[in-house]
Design an enzyme around this catalytic site. Structure first.
Site, short mmCIF file in Angstrom:
data_model
loop_
_atom_site.label_atom_id
_atom_site.label_comp_id
_atom_site.label_asym_id
_atom_site.label_seq_id
_atom_site.Cartn_x
_atom_site.Cartn_y
_atom_site.Cartn_z
CG ASP A 48 70.38 76.44 -42.57
OD1 ASP A 48 69.40 75.75 -42.89
OD2 ASP A 48 71.41 75.95 -42.08
CB SER A 49 68.49 77.65 -47.65
OG SER A 49 69.77 77.08 -47.73
#
Lengths: 139, 139, 139, 139
Positions: free
Chosen positions: A19-20
């Site tokens: 994920d980011s």
């Protein structure tokens, strides 16, 4: 907690898993844990899709307790273990670990129940299947 | 365990959330839990993406304990609650429930840590942020 | 290409949708597209889960062509449109767009087929269902 | 269209990949396609995570066109190919196929752009990297 009789397999971390925050998204570790359980079951010559097709019965997760110790990153190669701790009438208790670069990064206690996929009621694990699983209880 | 001061939001189950067992895939309940925590944080006017951009700090999950009581299916509308149980120096203890048709279908204990995204070391939650979170501790 | 008769809905970007490149993972835009199609169908009072339960028939994607124009990020609110371009005997042609901050960030051509979930063979869309869909063809 | 110079790898279908239609969820085929592209890049001794860490540059998908010919199911073993069709200044055109039991089940045209992860502007693929990719153009 190092166990005998356990199963291990490697899985790669791809973009889809991250994920980011730059690391593997927390829910996705549960996918790696499930892949290892599925591959473990397959290694015992038990076909989950056949059990579903024939009996509409399946193993489902009743509870999980996961500790996220260190994060995994893109391109990491994860080693995931499966250790059967106990086999009940309709349930299995499993302990799993995830390693990266020989360091433990996650550990999980998983409680599995064998259910009818229509009613989601627990069903007795049939003897032949139960015997195979019992022979794999980690010690 | 019914709590005051909690946050609730509804989320729809789509095809992407289900698996071939006909119900929501177990790891995907953790996505619904995380969406509710994120929307709760947003409802307090705290911007997680701003905290990352400015300080490279973020809330990450250290451990979770989830009970899957009943399955959710395609098209179900899930109500997910967030209850802060405790706010520590660098951590938050959260209790969450998922309801479908007014029945509880999952409950979860989540331990969150505030970390530096580079080192993944815990960082003190700054006072203003901590005060907001403390004011929301469920009773 | 601005169309009449179209359907639009907003969806939030959560951690689960992003990857370590800091933006939404490319395959996940297809999830937002599918959520909008599903919500569009629901808005017409057509229940996909009922059609499956009763007839074991479902709409499945036969092909998609997606252009990723700009990336979406964590916390973004995406507006997703659904425009029916054509309704065939057993198929539907759909055009969709994704907007963020009033700017188009993705566009997609989706070809849907109505199939029997056992054989995956195309099935004629029944007249009442087809009439509803035809009435929504975007102009 | 059978090509020389291509790359192939096998990937297993797990529960996480399927949906309640009983088959692989359409967006998840794009995950298998991306895994194969990533493993292809890795097989050329190019480290994507290193390019990101050093230069903040990455390959991102600009467009995709995917045909879903037949569905894949739980436990299926998918063979995914990667064929470079063309290497431009800042872009790569790729053709991919997915096979199950020696039958083609999906095919995809993917357009990749090399971008700066901050601006998402296209960047020239540096000569050494471009030379490696050019040598792998399928014929």
């Amino acid at each position: 907690m190092r166990m005998l009789n356990n199963f291990c397999k490697e899985y790669r971390v791809y973009y889809e898993d991250t994920d980011s925050g730059g690391v593997v998204y927390y829910a996705n570790y549960l996918k790696f844990l499930e892949r290892a359980r599925t591959d473990f079951i397959r290694s015992l010559n038990i076909s989950q899709s056949e059990i579903i097709a024939k009996h509409n019965l399946a193993f489902v997760v009743k509870s999980c307790k996961v500790n996220f110790i260190k994060p995994a990153k893109l391109d990491d190669l994860l080693l995931v273990s499966v250790n059967i701790k106990n086999v009940g009438i309709a349930s299995i208790a499993i302990y799993q670990e995830i390693f990266c670069d020989s360091k433990i990064i996650s550990k999980a206690e998983i409680e599995i129940v064998f259910v009818d996929l229509k009613s989601f009621k627990p069903k007795k694990i049939e003897k032949s299947l139960r015997d195979i699983l019992m022979s794999k209880v980690a010690i």
